[in-house]
Structure formats: structure tokens, C-alpha cells
Scaffold this active site. Structure first.
Site: not given
Length: 579
Positions: A314-316, A318, A342
Site C-alpha cells: 500500500a502506498c509507499s 507498494g 493499493m
């Protein structure tokens, strides 16, 4: 990542040449380089440089006819407002003008419409200037911040809700508000409090899905969640949360936790909980975190007895997951069953308003400052994120807390948002470099753990989630991931923002929806033309997608951990409590 209360900035309708009202385009989102730069050097990025303002003025001066026409339209609009014939109205999602007095009282109604006319005129003037992308975004960002601050709702004498409260309470609301203002100004980040923190406790009513810490090292704790079904899917799922927030965005209050929900579907779920670093961990960099993800995968595989593991970043988190996968040899890549990303951007080209505000010189200064301290303060990041969406994250609380004298709401996402963490100087440096140079879009543009990264070689099934109204990761940038990865990709566009795209539980009362398409054409516009809209949460769609790739059902394990990875402590562990 950052929480939102109304993920899309509520803008106003604009006057057009024929007097009709149209919805303005959605505002641009943030970009990683500027968020990380401004947080280090002492932002926030609220105003344009003088050079950009001069460019805007010069461009308008070269088009005097357009300025005259725009001014004439404003005069005409104000004339219509004065006689009561104007049709100007706030945008549907602009909650600032929700009080009935803005419609029923002739004075407040005309004040509101005059403000809307001014907004439309400024937007139109910037359109007329025909600026290059960067200057255009800089001008709009500065103009929006100034105009948002000057909204009549932000002043006690021009806000009908506040005036009623003044009469009802005899001014006590302003006395309470000034006390809250003094308290907020006395501590970082010196912004209006957005949440009543007394209502939440991590491990009490947040992050309460049963589980155990099965691995702890200097970078992370790995949590294995207890199965809630008699049988579980063979292939486990490992979550890699953001590195600039605490992990429990994936395990919020019961009924709103994606971890809890996936466990209830029979999925074996593990999640990483990152250490909250201080100056002693300043050397932790992208490679440090990528290696930690690889170590966590090894533990998940050993505990479950599976060669393959699903990875969800998720986010960073990811970005780190993608960097690791892109650096692996084919034999090592086969250790992963799929990858899920995500609200994550791998292609930073023109990543929104903040991307237009950055510069190499300022980025270098930011890296030097975080290197001096050893870390980037999470509270500084929170301030930057708030100023990127001031109507939702600053001015609404200004009115609620200081003018109405009320306590901020008790909302789990906002509590998580203020529970900030630090970012190591090494990771800060690497993230800024990635944002400015955009190396993940080029094979070999980045090295991770000593190997060149090639995302086109990541031929794993991929599930990519973005938010239509995301103010941090523009969904168009997230969509480009479908063109970078080498495997079949399912792109899901949630009709929500950065956080609500993740915290999206299925519910009969939910108004959520999402879009998907059978193909991923090269451009985001092509996807939108093909995509069909589905009602409800995307979580069941994701569960079905995972189930097809998770092997046969088998008996749920009776104990957590293994001989090599013993269950050392109950979830949520100890790292999540560090401040």
C-alpha cells in the site's frame, strides 16, 4: 498516505459565457517529491514563487481582450446576483454552504454567490493565460489556497451557523474556541485538531484482530493473524503497509478492517508493522526496507509451508514491494504468487499540483536537512498533506473548533492519520530521487539490493487499486502501473479517495462503487471509456481474485508461528506503540 473527510475537494460551480453553471475540474493531487521536500525544509507549499506569478501576469497581459471579457462576465454575474436572478450554486459536495441560511437569507445567499463568481473568474483567468503545465498548476494551487482562506464561512461575522451559535451561547463558543486555538498553536503541527484522540486506543478498539508477532528485527515486526474459519486457503497473503504511517490502516476498528474481513473469508493473512525510527536508524534506506520485505516473505513461507506468497503493498509500501520484485531473478520471482498495489504510484510523471511545485535545489536542501537530523518528522508530513487540501483538513476544523467552539469528531481514520511516524533520512533521500528521476519507468533505471529493476519482467498476476478522488496519488498515475508490469493486471478504480479506497468495507448502507474493465488500454482515458461501474465495495472482487490464485482449502493451523518463528507477543505488537 493521509486521511480525508471528504476525499474530493469540494469546489464551486463556475459561471460560463452563457450564464450556465458547470462543475470545475477536480483539483490536482500531490506528488511525492514535493511532499517529502516541503516537510523537510519547513513548508507548507502554499504560495507560488514570484517567477511563476510573473509568468501568469505576463501571459494575461498578452491577452488583454480575454481579460476584458472575463471582467465583463464577472460584472454581469454580480449584476444578476444583485437582482436575485443568478443561478450560481455551490458544487454538490461543497459542505461549507450546507446551512439553510445560505439559500433562504437574501444577504447570505448573495454573499455566497459573489464568492462563487470570484472563484469562477479566477479559474477562468488562469485558463485564459494558457500557461505551461507547471506554471498553470502553481497558479491554481496558490489561488485556491488564498480564495479558500477568504471564504465567508471562515469568519464569524459572515457565517450564519456561527452567528446563531453566538446568539445561543452568548459568545461562550468563541471563548472555548480561543482556548483550543492557543492549545493547538502550542504544539506541532500547529493546525486545528482534527480528531478527539481520547476515544481511541491502539490494541483497545483499533488494531484488535487476533494474532501474534512471529518475527521481530530492527526494521519490522511480522504479525500473523489467527484464522477464523475451519479451513483456510493454502497460499498466504502478506501486507506491506506504508512506511510513513503506522500499519493499522489495514486493521482499523472492527467492521472496518480489511485484515479482519480477509481472515473471515478464509485467507491466511500476515502484515508487516514497521519500526518507528529515530536518528539511530537514519541509515535505513530503500534497500533496507526491500530486504526486510524479502525476510518477511521467507518467514511467511516457512510458517505456512508454502513456496509462494501473495504480496500486497500500500502506498509507499507498494513502491518498496514493486522495487523488490523488479530486482528479483526469475527463480526468486516465482516465490510470489501475485502482487497487489493499493493507492500506489510507480510512474511519477506530472503527479499533480505538488509535482509542479518542486525543484531540484529545494529537494537537495531537504535531503541535507533530513540527513542532519537522521529522520523526517511525521508531524511535518501531516502538515504538508493538510495544506494540500485545506478546505477539508484545515478550514472545516477552523470553523468547528475555533468559531463554533466544538470538539473535533471521534473518527478512527483521523486518529490513525495523526498517529504519525518518522521517516529515516536514507529512505527520504531515496524516495525523493525516485520521485524526481522516475526510474521505475525505465528498465535498469533503479538498482535495488545490487540488481537493476525491470518492472516489465514482473510477470505475476497483479491487482491494482486506485482512488478516483485521491489527492495524494492521482489515479491516472496509478493506472500507468498497468503498462509497467509484465503480467496480467486487473485495475480497479474506487470512487473514493486515498484512504477510503482502502477502508472500504462491504455494507448494505454503503454508497461505494468501483470501475473495472476487461482490458487495460495505454491511456487512462481509454480505461475510463471501457470501464463498467459496479456498486459496493471492491473487497469481494479482490477476495474472488485472490481465491482463484490461492490454491486448495486446508485445515486451519491450530497454533500461530512455527518452530523457527515462534509467536512472541500478541498483536498488535510493540512497534506500533512507539512515538
Amino acid at each position: 498516505m493521509v486521511a480525508t473527510t471528504g476525499e474530493k475537494r469540494a469546489r464551486t460551480t463556475q459561471a460560463t459565457g452563457n450564464g450556465a453553471a458547470t462543475e470545475p475540474p477536480a483539483p490536482a493531487a500531490a506528488a511525492l517529491d514535493v511532499v517529502l521536500t516541503e516537510a523537510a525544509v519547513g513548508g507548507p507549499p502554499r504560495f507560488v514563487p514570484i517567477g511563476s506569478a510573473a509568468k501568469t501576469a505576463a501571459a494575461l497581459a498578452r491577452r488583454p481582450g480575454r481579460m476584458v471579457r472575463r471582467t465583463s462576465r464577472l460584472a454581469g454575474a454580480l449584476g444578476q446576483i444583485a437582482v436575485g436572478s443568478s443561478q450560481l450554486a455551490p458544487a454538490r459536495r461543497d459542505r461549507r454552504f450546507a446551512d439553510p441560511a445560505w439559500q433562504s437569507n437574501w444577504l447570505f445567499h448573495r454573499l455566497m454567490q459573489s464568492y462563487l463568481a470570484a472563484l469562477g473568474t479566477v479559474d477562468g483567468l488562469i485558463d485564459d493565460a494558457e500557461l505551461d503545465w507547471r506554471t498553470d498548476r502553481q497558479a491554481r494551487f496558490a489561488a485556491e489556497n488564498v480564495l479558500d482562506a477568504l471564504a465567508p464561512t471562515n469568519f464569524p461575522w459572515s457565517n450564519p451557523t456561527v452567528l446563531k451559535e453566538l446568539v445561543d451561547q452568548g459568545g461562550v463558543n468563541l471563548v472555548r474556541g480561543m482556548r483550543q486555538l492557543a492549545r493547538d498553536l502550542s504544539r506541532s503541527p500547529r493546525l486545528p485538531a482534527s480528531v478527539d484522540i481520547s476515544k481511541f486506543e491502539v490494541g483497545g478498539n483499533l488494531a484488535v484482530t487476533p494474532g501474534a508477532v512471529v518475527l521481530r528485527n530492527e526494521v519490522l515486526e511480522l504479525i500473523q493473524y489467527a484464522p477464523q474459519t475451519e479451513t483456510v486457503r493454502a497460499v498466504p497473503l502478506m501486507l506491506v503497509p506504508p512506511t510513513i504511517n503506522k500499519y493499522y490502516i489495514v486493521d482499523l476498528a472492527p467492521g472496518r478492517s480489511i485484515v479482519e474481513w480477509l481472515v473471515a473469508q478464509g485467507q491466511q493473512v500476515f502484515t508487516i508493522s514497521w519500526r518507528n525510527p529515530d536518528a539511530a536508524q537514519g541509515h535505513f534506506d530503500f534497500d533496507t526496507y526491500a530486504e526486510a520485505v524479502a525476510d518477511a516473505r521467507e518467514a511467511v513461507a516457512a510458517i505456512t509451508g508454502q513456496d509462494e506468497v501473495h504480496a500486497l503493498g500500500a502506498c509507499s509500501g507498494g513502491m518498496i514491494t514493486a522495487g523488490l520484485l523488479g530486482s528479483l531473478t526469475a527463480s526468486r520471482l516465482s516465490e510470489f504468487a501475485s502482487v497487489t498495489l493499493m493507492v500506489c504510484v510507480l510512474d511519477n510523471a506530472r503527479a499533480g499540483t505538488a509535482g509542479a511545485l518542486g525543484s531540484q535545489d529545494l529537494a537537495a536542501a531537504a535531503v541535507a536537512e533530513s540527513a542532519r537530523k537522521g529522520y523526517l518528522d511525521g508531524r511535518a508530513l501531516a502538515e504538508i498533506f493538510a495544506w494540500l487540501r485545506p478546505n477539508d483538513l484545515i478550514w472545516s476544523y477552523w470553523v468547528n473548533n475555533y468559531l463554533l467552539g466544538k470538539d473535533p469528531p471521534a473518527f478512527d481514520i483521523l486518529f490513525w492519520n495523526q498517529d504519525t511516524v518518522r521517516m529515516t533520512a536514507g529512505l527520504h533521500r531515496d524516495f525523493i530521487k525516485i520521485a524526481l528521476e522516475n526510474p521505475l519507468t525505465r528498465p535498469g533505471g533503479l538498482e535495488v539490493l545490487g540488481r537493476p529493476v525491470d518492472l516489465s519482467a514482473v510477470d505475476l498476476p497483479a491487482y491494482v487499486v486506485a482512488g478516483l478522488n485521491d489527492h495524494i496519488v492521482p489515479w491516472e498515475n496509478a493506472y500507468r502501473t498497468t503498462q509497467l508490469l509484465g503480467g496480467p493486471t486487473r485495475f480497479v478504480l474506487s470512487t473514493s479517495g486515498h484512504i477510503q479506497a482502502i477502508v472500504n468495507p462491504p455494507s448494505p448502507e454503503s454508497r461505494s462503487s468501483y470501475r473495472t474493465a476487461e482490458e487495460n488500454p495505454p491511456g487512462a482515458e481509454g480505461f475510463m471509456a471501457l470501464a463498467g461501474k459496479q456498486s459496493g465495495s471492491w473487497w469481494p472482487d479482490y477476495d474472488s481474485w485472490l481465491a482463484e490464485r490461492s490454491g486448495e482449502l486446508r485445515s486451519a493451523p491450530k497454533k500461530l508461528g512455527s518452530r523457527a518463528y515462534k509467536a512472541a507477543a500478541k498483536a498488535p505488537g510493540s512497534y506500533v506503540h512507539a512515538h
